[in-house]
Design an enzyme around this catalytic site. Structure first.
Site, mmCIF file in Angstrom:
data_model
loop_
_atom_site.group_PDB
_atom_site.id
_atom_site.type_symbol
_atom_site.label_atom_id
_atom_site.label_comp_id
_atom_site.label_asym_id
_atom_site.label_seq_id
_atom_site.Cartn_x
_atom_site.Cartn_y
_atom_site.Cartn_z
ATOM 1 N N ARG A 10 22.782 43.342 51.082
ATOM 2 C CA ARG A 10 23.514 42.593 50.533
ATOM 3 C C ARG A 10 23.922 41.261 50.810
ATOM 4 O O ARG A 10 24.743 40.179 51.482
ATOM 5 C CB ARG A 10 24.933 43.906 50.385
ATOM 6 C CG ARG A 10 25.310 43.944 51.845
ATOM 7 C CD ARG A 10 26.661 44.665 51.136
ATOM 8 N NE ARG A 10 26.748 45.545 52.648
ATOM 9 C CZ ARG A 10 28.129 45.513 53.251
ATOM 10 N NH1 ARG A 10 29.538 45.021 52.669
ATOM 11 N NH2 ARG A 10 28.311 45.818 54.090
ATOM 12 N N GLU A 58 35.189 42.182 35.261
ATOM 13 C CA GLU A 58 33.267 41.764 35.416
ATOM 14 C C GLU A 58 33.195 41.585 34.194
ATOM 15 O O GLU A 58 32.394 40.491 33.515
ATOM 16 C CB GLU A 58 32.675 43.293 36.168
ATOM 17 C CG GLU A 58 32.854 43.612 38.051
ATOM 18 C CD GLU A 58 34.433 44.688 37.829
ATOM 19 O OE1 GLU A 58 35.139 45.196 38.841
ATOM 20 O OE2 GLU A 58 35.188 45.034 36.522
ATOM 21 N N PHE A 83 29.776 48.140 38.224
ATOM 22 C CA PHE A 83 30.469 47.272 37.270
ATOM 23 C C PHE A 83 29.683 46.366 36.623
ATOM 24 O O PHE A 83 29.934 46.625 36.083
ATOM 25 C CB PHE A 83 31.210 46.588 38.543
ATOM 26 C CG PHE A 83 32.582 47.225 39.287
ATOM 27 C CD1 PHE A 83 32.603 48.895 38.529
ATOM 28 C CD2 PHE A 83 32.508 47.450 40.424
ATOM 29 C CE1 PHE A 83 33.450 49.405 39.566
ATOM 30 C CE2 PHE A 83 33.634 47.994 41.261
ATOM 31 C CZ PHE A 83 33.579 49.455 40.720
ATOM 32 N N ARG A 167 24.260 48.847 50.351
ATOM 33 C CA ARG A 167 25.265 48.252 51.621
ATOM 34 C C ARG A 167 24.805 49.012 52.583
ATOM 35 O O ARG A 167 25.003 47.892 53.372
ATOM 36 C CB ARG A 167 26.861 49.537 50.665
ATOM 37 C CG ARG A 167 27.469 48.776 51.545
ATOM 38 C CD ARG A 167 28.606 50.750 51.480
ATOM 39 N NE ARG A 167 29.532 50.438 53.002
ATOM 40 C CZ ARG A 167 30.442 51.814 52.707
ATOM 41 N NH1 ARG A 167 30.195 52.451 51.852
ATOM 42 N NH2 ARG A 167 31.438 51.954 53.445
#
Length: 314
Positions: A10, A58, A83, A167
């Protein structure tokens, strides 16, 4: 892989967007109130006039990105994988996929390694969902080098792209002179003759660690890095399976509909081969430190090596 530089993909995504923004002014970035987590905040700070926060909406964000793309520009739309692929699936399918628009979905925090965020945020179904959308390219880079290359390739690709990002900081394994990123082409991380380990995302590092451990036991494992799950490099998979005769797929995703399913579909048509799928087996995740969860689910080097030995009857 102690001592190896570790970077979350990320973070690579955010930095790659900034670098790309310096070269091209025809794209904008959207985020759904998660710019710090998705790292798109770096692009916002560098190019505030080309960044739009859609808030915690979203589905609306995907529609906004589709509108920008329909007007002839490129749009990157970013949020958590849960999402992007889950909550906004209808908009991704109908507003982006159906008209084949140049929207690049930066889906971060995918898989079990979201850790303490728990089962509701640990999306292990997104690859399955996204690869069913006609014309959707699906990329899951394994490290910083691959993620940066993937962002650039996504920008250059015509049509929608789903970028699956993590992450957790992971070891950089592609900082090597022979590495080249080609969309839709597997990269052979390591040659072998007894079994083929086909991995994507952070499971590439797990497969490499497992291959080292297996070598010490006299098992030669080939490791294929499948960063592009769709389109899948079927020729490379068939060639390796033909050489080794056994295939083990490794993914931080459900074994239903993900990389393992895609590989099985390809081999069943071209070269029926015994396959063992390593991944999340029809269960939800739960809260806990990311590294501990990966170990619990067998998604680390130790778990992969154990499965390979069992599969080979060793």
């Amino acid at each position: 892989m102690d001592g190896v530089k570790k970077i979350a993909t990320r973070q690579s995504y955010g930095e790659a967007l900034v670098a790309l923004g310096a070269e091209h002014d025809d794209f904008v970035v959207f985020d759904a109130d998660l710019a710090a987590a998705t790292q798109t905040g770096k692009f916002r700070d560098a190019y505030p006039d080309r960044f739009f926060d859609a808030g915690i909406a979203e589905a609306n964000m995907m529609g906004m990105a589709a509108g920008v793309a329909a007007a002839g520009h490129v749009a990157f739309a970013s949020t958590f994988a849960m999402f992007a692929a889950g909550r906004a699936f209808e908009q991704v399918r109908n507003s982006i996929g159906y008209p084949h628009l140049n929207v690049k979905i930066g889906a971060t925090h995918a898989g079990i390694s979201v850790g303490e965020d728990g089962a509701t945020h640990q999306c292990n179904e997104d690859i399955a969902l996204m690869r069913t959308i006609p014309g959707m390219t699906v990329i899951c880079p394994c490290d910083d080098v691959e993620a940066r290359a993937a962002v650039r390739a996504a920008y250059e690709t015509d049509g929608p792209v789903y970028l699956r990002l993590g992450r957790l900081a992971v070891p950089v394994v592609n900082d090597r002179p022979d590495y080249e990123f080609h969309m839709g082409k597997a990269f052979t991380q390591r040659g072998g003759s007894d079994v083929t380990l086909i991995a994507t995302g952070l499971m590439v590092q797990a497969a490499l660690g497992a291959a080292e451990a297996l070598e010490a036991k006299g098992i030669s494992a080939e490791v294929l890095d499948i960063h592009t799950i769709k389109p899948l490099d079927v020729d490379a998979i068939v060639a390796s399976a033909e050489k080794t005769g056994r295939v083990v797929t490794c993914e931080e995703h459900s074994v239903i509909g993900g990389l393992g399913g895609a590989v099985c579909e390809a081999l069943s048509e071209r070269l029926p081969t015994p396959v063992r799928r390593i991944g999340v087996h029809d269960v939800f995740g739960h809260s806990g430190p990311a590294v501990d969860l990966l170990h619990e689910f067998g998604l680390d080097a130790e778990g992969v090596a154990r499965e390979v030995e069992d599969f080979l009857g060793r």
